[in-house]
Motif scaffolding. Structure first.
Motif, PDB file in Angstrom:
ATOM      1  N   GLN A 134       0.993  -1.028   0.188  1.00  0.00           N
ATOM      2  CA  GLN A 134      -0.139   0.197  -0.422  1.00  0.00           C
ATOM      3  C   GLN A 134       0.449   1.062  -0.337  1.00  0.00           C
ATOM      4  O   GLN A 134       0.684   2.015   0.121  1.00  0.00           O
ATOM      5  CB  GLN A 134      -0.351   0.389   1.089  1.00  0.00           C
ATOM      6  CG  GLN A 134      -0.384   0.366   2.282  1.00  0.00           C
ATOM      7  CD  GLN A 134       0.139  -0.761   3.007  1.00  0.00           C
ATOM      8  OE1 GLN A 134       0.063  -1.941   2.555  1.00  0.00           O
ATOM      9  NE2 GLN A 134       0.591  -0.926   4.152  1.00  0.00           N
ATOM     10  N   VAL A 135       2.103   1.517   0.364  1.00  0.00           N
ATOM     11  CA  VAL A 135       2.724   1.941  -0.070  1.00  0.00           C
ATOM     12  C   VAL A 135       3.936   2.338  -1.358  1.00  0.00           C
ATOM     13  O   VAL A 135       4.025   3.568  -0.976  1.00  0.00           O
ATOM     14  CB  VAL A 135       4.110   2.445   1.011  1.00  0.00           C
ATOM     15  CG1 VAL A 135       3.566   1.622   2.559  1.00  0.00           C
ATOM     16  CG2 VAL A 135       5.242   1.500   0.930  1.00  0.00           C
ATOM     17  N   VAL A 136       3.125   1.704  -1.851  1.00  0.00           N
ATOM     18  CA  VAL A 136       3.616   1.804  -3.558  1.00  0.00           C
ATOM     19  C   VAL A 136       3.262   3.322  -4.011  1.00  0.00           C
ATOM     20  O   VAL A 136       3.792   3.950  -4.635  1.00  0.00           O
ATOM     21  CB  VAL A 136       4.448   0.839  -4.431  1.00  0.00           C
ATOM     22  CG1 VAL A 136       4.519   1.299  -5.910  1.00  0.00           C
ATOM     23  CG2 VAL A 136       4.552  -0.113  -3.631  1.00  0.00           C
ATOM     24  N   THR A 137       1.475   3.303  -3.920  1.00  0.00           N
ATOM     25  CA  THR A 137       1.026   4.228  -4.648  1.00  0.00           C
ATOM     26  C   THR A 137       1.706   6.113  -4.774  1.00  0.00           C
ATOM     27  O   THR A 137       2.310   6.466  -4.879  1.00  0.00           O
ATOM     28  CB  THR A 137      -0.657   3.962  -4.200  1.00  0.00           C
ATOM     29  OG1 THR A 137      -0.449   3.187  -5.217  1.00  0.00           O
ATOM     30  CG2 THR A 137      -0.980   5.437  -5.383  1.00  0.00           C
ATOM     31  N   PRO A 138       1.598   6.046  -3.403  1.00  0.00           N
ATOM     32  CA  PRO A 138       1.986   7.060  -2.146  1.00  0.00           C
ATOM     33  C   PRO A 138       2.884   7.401  -2.139  1.00  0.00           C
ATOM     34  O   PRO A 138       3.618   8.760  -2.565  1.00  0.00           O
ATOM     35  CB  PRO A 138       1.482   7.339  -0.609  1.00  0.00           C
ATOM     36  CG  PRO A 138       1.353   5.877  -0.761  1.00  0.00           C
ATOM     37  CD  PRO A 138       0.726   5.070  -1.523  1.00  0.00           C
ATOM     38  N   MET A 139       4.243   6.105  -2.689  1.00  0.00           N
ATOM     39  CA  MET A 139       5.360   6.932  -2.191  1.00  0.00           C
ATOM     40  C   MET A 139       5.824   7.481  -3.884  1.00  0.00           C
ATOM     41  O   MET A 139       6.523   8.248  -4.250  1.00  0.00           O
ATOM     42  CB  MET A 139       6.099   5.516  -2.510  1.00  0.00           C
ATOM     43  CG  MET A 139       8.133   5.743  -2.527  1.00  0.00           C
ATOM     44  SD  MET A 139       8.514   4.619  -1.358  1.00  0.00           S
ATOM     45  CE  MET A 139       7.540   3.994  -0.318  1.00  0.00           C
ATOM     46  N   ARG A 196       3.644   8.706  -5.744  1.00  0.00           N
ATOM     47  CA  ARG A 196       2.868  10.498  -6.225  1.00  0.00           C
ATOM     48  C   ARG A 196       3.717  11.484  -5.647  1.00  0.00           C
ATOM     49  O   ARG A 196       3.849  12.520  -5.830  1.00  0.00           O
ATOM     50  CB  ARG A 196       1.397  10.029  -5.514  1.00  0.00           C
ATOM     51  CG  ARG A 196       0.174   9.552  -6.356  1.00  0.00           C
ATOM     52  CD  ARG A 196      -1.228   9.278  -5.442  1.00  0.00           C
ATOM     53  NE  ARG A 196      -1.873   8.320  -6.319  1.00  0.00           N
ATOM     54  CZ  ARG A 196      -3.061   7.994  -5.891  1.00  0.00           C
ATOM     55  NH1 ARG A 196      -3.207   8.909  -4.428  1.00  0.00           N
ATOM     56  NH2 ARG A 196      -3.902   7.831  -6.286  1.00  0.00           N
ATOM     57  N   SER A 197       4.457  10.920  -4.137  1.00  0.00           N
ATOM     58  CA  SER A 197       5.161  11.985  -3.728  1.00  0.00           C
ATOM     59  C   SER A 197       6.739  11.801  -4.096  1.00  0.00           C
ATOM     60  O   SER A 197       7.590  13.005  -4.573  1.00  0.00           O
ATOM     61  CB  SER A 197       5.250  11.162  -1.850  1.00  0.00           C
ATOM     62  OG  SER A 197       6.259  12.061  -1.120  1.00  0.00           O
ATOM     63  N   LYS A 198       7.099  11.029  -3.844  1.00  0.00           N
ATOM     64  CA  LYS A 198       8.986  11.342  -4.247  1.00  0.00           C
ATOM     65  C   LYS A 198       8.833   9.225  -5.152  1.00  0.00           C
ATOM     66  O   LYS A 198       9.954   8.945  -4.490  1.00  0.00           O
ATOM     67  CB  LYS A 198       9.717  11.276  -3.483  1.00  0.00           C
ATOM     68  CG  LYS A 198      11.067  11.764  -3.929  1.00  0.00           C
ATOM     69  CD  LYS A 198      11.926  11.898  -2.784  1.00  0.00           C
ATOM     70  CE  LYS A 198      13.611  12.786  -3.576  1.00  0.00           C
ATOM     71  NZ  LYS A 198      14.061  13.573  -2.228  1.00  0.00           N
ATOM     72  N   ARG A 199       8.899   9.546  -6.206  1.00  0.00           N
ATOM     73  CA  ARG A 199       9.259   8.170  -7.597  1.00  0.00           C
ATOM     74  C   ARG A 199      10.724   7.721  -6.689  1.00  0.00           C
ATOM     75  O   ARG A 199      10.990   6.323  -6.956  1.00  0.00           O
ATOM     76  CB  ARG A 199       9.439   8.276  -8.680  1.00  0.00           C
ATOM     77  CG  ARG A 199       8.135   9.389  -8.977  1.00  0.00           C
ATOM     78  CD  ARG A 199       7.542   8.812 -10.674  1.00  0.00           C
ATOM     79  NE  ARG A 199       6.037   9.651 -10.119  1.00  0.00           N
ATOM     80  CZ  ARG A 199       5.558   9.381 -11.532  1.00  0.00           C
ATOM     81  NH1 ARG A 199       6.255   9.840 -13.009  1.00  0.00           N
ATOM     82  NH2 ARG A 199       4.587  10.185 -11.888  1.00  0.00           N
ATOM     83  N   SER A 200      11.884   8.681  -6.369  1.00  0.00           N
ATOM     84  CA  SER A 200      13.055   8.144  -6.986  1.00  0.00           C
ATOM     85  C   SER A 200      13.426   6.969  -5.304  1.00  0.00           C
ATOM     86  O   SER A 200      14.037   6.616  -4.952  1.00  0.00           O
ATOM     87  CB  SER A 200      14.169   9.195  -6.345  1.00  0.00           C
ATOM     88  OG  SER A 200      13.518  10.037  -4.847  1.00  0.00           O
ATOM     89  N   ASP A 201      12.270   7.391  -4.366  1.00  0.00           N
ATOM     90  CA  ASP A 201      12.006   7.013  -2.977  1.00  0.00           C
ATOM     91  C   ASP A 201      12.045   5.589  -3.318  1.00  0.00           C
ATOM     92  O   ASP A 201      12.390   4.177  -2.371  1.00  0.00           O
ATOM     93  CB  ASP A 201      11.456   7.167  -1.579  1.00  0.00           C
ATOM     94  CG  ASP A 201      12.068   8.340  -1.354  1.00  0.00           C
ATOM     95  OD1 ASP A 201      13.260   8.645  -1.256  1.00  0.00           O
ATOM     96  OD2 ASP A 201      11.038   9.394  -0.590  1.00  0.00           O
TER      97      ASP A 201
END
Length: 678
Positions: A478-483, A485-490
C-alpha cells in the motif's frame, strides 16, 4: 545598536535560478528588492553554551554530574516508568489489563509455538522466549500497548544468524541484549533514523514472504533445504510428489478461516451509537469481537480436540507438533560453547561440531549489530503507532528491550521485542497500563506447567497457517502508490531492499539497501541549489549575488566553487555570496574557499561573504583565510563602493571586527537578503 537596521532599496537587474551546470545570464529587466534585517547572527553564545561553560568552570566533571542526575526523582521515574503509573493503579485498571492480558495470552501461546519453527528450534523455545520479556517490560517499558515476545522479523533473523542451533540462538539473545543496553547508555537510538521508510517497508515485505515460504513446507508436508527464498521454493517443487493432501487442505483451510474470523471482528449489529443498543446486541458484539481477537487460540483448540479424537481412533492423517517438555526451564547463564556430538545415520541426525565462545561469536558476524538495530526499528514502530502524540523515549525502550532479552536468555529463550500485530490486539482488548504484560507472562507460564501434554496434538499445518495469516499483512504494497505520487526516487531503495533481501542473506540485503539510500542523500548534499542574481545599488553599482541553499561540506563545496568561479569569470563585477543558509562547513570546504578567495584576489575582483555565521567563520579562520565579511546592508553598500581604500582589506575574525567603531565596518548586526517585489 538597533536590532532592526534601516531598509536599503536596491534595484535588481535579473534573477536566474540555475541548475548545477547553468551559466551566468544577463537581463535588462528591472524590478525592486529590499534588503531587510530580520534576525541576529553574532558571535554571542547561546544560553545553553553559557550554562555549559558555567558548569565546566565550576570544576564538576561529567561523571559527577551524571552520578548526581541518576538519583534525582525525575531520572528515576524516567528509568523506572512504573513509579509513575503504579501509585495510581486501581481496580478499573486491573480489570482492563486482566482482560487484555488474557486475550493476548491466548494469541501469544500459538504464535510462540509457531515462530519457533521459523527459528528452526523445537516448539517449547517459542514459549521460553515469551514471558520474561513481558515481566521486564512491566517495570521498564514506556508504551502501555506494546507487548514483548516472538515476532516474524526477530525469528527469521535469529534463524539467519544462529542457523537453527539453540545454543547460538540463546547466546545471540544474550549478546544483543547487552549491545542494546550499551546503545542506550551512549544514546545511539539515532542509528535507527538511517533506515528510511522505503527501506524498512521493503525489508519488512521481504521478511513476510520469506517467513510465509518457510511455513509452506509444513502446510504441504514436503522437504525443503534451501537457504534463500528462491532456493526454498525450488527445493519444495522438487519434492512436490510427496505432498501431503490432508496437511495441505487443513493448512489452507485454516488460513481462510483465520482471515474470515479477523474480518468478522469488524461486524456489529444494532445502531452505530452504542448507548442505543440493547443488552443482547452489546453482548453479541463483544462475543464476536472476543472470538475475532482470540482467533488463533480458538482455531488451535478446535483442531487439537479433533486430532486428539482421531489419534485415539488411530486414524489421524495430520503431522503433529510432538511432545513438549513440561514445566519451566531451569534458570542458567546462556551457553558459551557447544559440545561436539556424534550423529546418528540411522535416525538421520547429523553430527554437531563443537565450538568455543569466540567461534560462536564469529559465526554470528554482523548479526550482533543488525539484529538489535532491526529490533529497535520494530519496537519503535509499535511505540509510534500507539504514542497518540506523546514523546517516545528511545533510550528507555532500548534499556527495556535489552534487559528483557538478557532475562529471556537466562531461561533458554530466543530474541523477543515488540510486535505490532500482537500490540494491536492488546490495544483493542482495552489494556490500561503495562500490567497487561504481567498477565500475558503469567498465562504463558501456566501453559508451560499445565498444558504441554495437549500441545503435542496441535497439527503443524495449523501453526503454519497462524504464521502465514499474521505475516501476510506485513507485505506493505500500500505504500507504493503514495510513494510514486510523492517522490518516485524513494521507490529505488525500497524495491532494492525488497529484492536483495529475497535473493541474498538478510544482513547483506539490508546493508546494500541502506548504503544505496545514503548515496542518494550524499548526492543530494553534493548538488545544492544555487540561485544567481544580478543586482544594482541605488548608486548604480552592479554586483552578482550567489545564494547556496545548504551547508558547505566536502561533497558539495567543489560544485559551489565552480559555480562561483564561472559566474565571476563572466564579469568584473563584485560577487556577494549570501551565506544565510550555510550553517556548517568542514576542513575540505575551508581549503576550497581559501583557494577560491585567492583566485578572486589575483584578478582584483571583490568577493564578499554576507551573513556568514560565526561558527563557520571559525572553521575558515583555522586556515588563516582572509575573508571580507558583511553583516548588514549598510556595510555591504559601503564595501561595494569603488572608492574603498584597499581592495584587500579583510576581517580576520569577528572579534577584531567588532572592536571597530566606524559605521562602514563590514562586520555588524546580522541581516538577511530577502526579495520583495514592488
Amino acid at each position: 545598536m538597533s536590532t532592526l537596521e534601516n531598509e536599503v532599496t536596491f534595484r535588481k537587474q535579473a534573477e536566474v535560478s540555475q541548475s548545477l551546470e547553468a551559466q551566468f545570464q544577463d537581463s535588462n529587466a528591472s524590478t525592486d528588492f529590499i534588503l531587510i534585517t530580520d534576525h541576529r547572527t553574532s558571535k554571542s553564545k547561546s544560553l545553553e553554551q553559557l550554562e555549559a561553560t558555567k558548569e565546566s568552570e565550576d570544576g564538576s566533571s561529567c561523571c559527577s554530574r551524571y552520578a548526581r542526575n541518576i538519583f534525582r526523582m525525575k531520572t528515576l521515574k524516567r528509568r523506572l516508568p512504573f513509579l509513575t503509573w503504579l501509585p495510581h493503579y486501581n481496580s478499573r485498571d486491573c480489570i482492563g489489563d486482566l482482560i487484555a492480558g488474557f486475550t493476548v495470552g491466548l494469541t501469544v501461546i500459538p504464535q510462540g509455538l509457531a515462530y519457533s519453527g521459523v527459528v528452526g528450534l523445537p516448539p517449547e523455545y517459542g514459549l521460553y522466549g515469551s514471558f520474561m520479556g513481558c515481566f521486564v517490560y512491566v517495570l521498564l517499558g514506556t508504551c502501555k500497548d506494546s507487548t514483548i515476545g516472538s515476532t516474524a522479523v526477530a525469528s527469521l533473523m535469529t534463524f539467519q544468524f544462529a542457523q537453527g542451533s539453540w545454543q547460538r540462538s540463546v547466546l545471540l539473545t544474550f549478546l544483543t541484549g547487552i549491545i542494546e543496553i550499551f546503545m542506550a547508555i551512549f544514546k545511539l537510538g539515532c542509528l535507527v533514523e538511517f533506515v528510511s521508510g522505503p527501506v524498512s517497508a521493503g525489508f519488512t515485505s521481504a521478511v513476510a514472504l520469506i517467513v510465509s515460504t518457510s511455513q509452506m513446507r509444513s502446510m504441504l508436508g514436503v522437504k525443503s533445504d534451501g537457504g534463500s527464498f528462491l532456493a526454498t521454493w525450488i527445493s519444495m517443487f522438487r519434492d512436490i510428489e510427496n505432498v501431503r493432501v490432508a496437511d495441505t487442505v487443513l493448512g489452507f483451510g485454516c488460513v481462510v478461516l483465520l482471515l474470515a474470523m479477523k474480518s468478522m471482528g469488524k461486524l456489529a449489529i444494532g445502531p452505530k451509537d452504542e448507548s442505543q443498543r440493547s443488552s443482547f446486541q452489546r453482548v453479541f458484539n463483544h462475543v464476536i469481537k472476543f472470538f475475532s481477537t482470540s482467533r488463533n487460540a480458538s482455531v488451535v483448540i478446535v483442531f487439537t480436540l479433533i486430532t486428539m479424537h482421531l489419534e485415539a481412533q488411530g486414524t489421524n492423517p495430520f503431522r503433529l507438533t510432538g511432545k513438549i517438555p513440561k514445566g519451566m526451564p531451569t534458570p542458567s547463564l546462556p551457553p558459551f560453547f557447544i559440545e561436539a556430538q556424534p550423529g546418528n545415520e540411522t535416525a538421520g541426525i547429523p553430527p554437531v561440531p563443537g565450538q568455543n565462545f569466540l567461534e560462536m561469536v564469529q559465526s554470528m558476524g554482523y548479526g550482533l549489530l543488525i539484529v538489535p538495530l532491526m529490533a529497535l526499528l520494530e519496537t519503535m514502530s509499535v511505540c509510534k503507532a500507539f504514542a497518540k502524540g506523546k514523546q517516545i523515549d528511545i533510550t528507555q525502550e532500548m534499556i527495556a528491550c535489552g534487559v528483557g532479552n538478557i532475562a529471556t536468555s537466562m531461561f533458554s529463550g530466543y530474541r523477543c521485542n515488540g510486535g505490532l500485530a500482537r500490540s494491536a490486539v492488546n490495544n483493542a482488548s482495552g489494556c490500561r497500563t503495562n500490567m497487561s504484560n504481567l498477565y500475558i507472562g503469567v498465562i504463558v507460564v501456566l501453559a508451560l506447567n499445565f498444558l504441554t501434554d495437549y500441545f503435542a496434538f496441535i497439527p503443524k499445518a495449523v501453526l503454519a497457517a497462524i504464521i502465514i495469516s499474521a505475516v501476510i499483512f506485513q507485505v506493505q504494497y500500500q505504500v507504493v502508490t503514495p510513494m510514486w505520487r510523492s517522490k518516485r526516487s524513494d521507490l529505488v531503495p525500497g524495491i532494492l531492499a525488497f529484492i536483495t533481501c529475497l535473493v541474498l542473506p538478510l544482513e547483506i540485503g539490508i546493508m546494500v539497501a541502506i548504503g544505496v539510500n545514503l548515496l542518494f542523500i550524499l548526492y543530494y548534499a553534493a548538488r545544492p541549489k544555487v540561485t544567481l542574481e544580478q543586482l544594482e545599488t541605488q548608486q548604480g553599482i552592479r554586483f552578482v549575488k550567489i545564494t547556496p541553499d545548504r551547508c558547505l561540506i566536502f561533497p558539495s563545496v567543489e560544485f559551489v566553487r565552480n559555480m562561483v568561479l564561472k559566474s565571476g569569470s563572466k564579469t568584473t563585477q563584485p560577487v556577494v555570496i549570501d551565506c544565510t543558509y550555510i550553517y556548517a562547513a568542514d576542513f575540505t570546504a575551508a581549503k576550497v574557499i581559501a583557494s577560491m578567495v585567492e583566485d578572486f584576489r589575483r584578478r582584483h575582483q571583490k568577493i564578499i561573504f554576507f551573513n556568514l555565521k560565526p561558527s563557520v567563520v571559525s572553521v575558515f579562520e583555522g586556515l588563516n583565510t582572509k575573508l571580507v565579511l558583511c553583516y548588514n546592508t549598510h556595510a555591504l553598500d559601503q564595501e561595494l563602493r569603488p572608492d574603498e581604500p584597499d581592495l584587500s582589506r579583510s576581517v580576520d575574525s569577528l572579534d577584531h571586527a567588532e572592536s571597530g567603531n566606524g559605521t562602514s565596518e563590514c562586520v555588524s548586526m546580522a541581516s538577511t537578503l530577502s526579495l520583495a517585489r514592488s
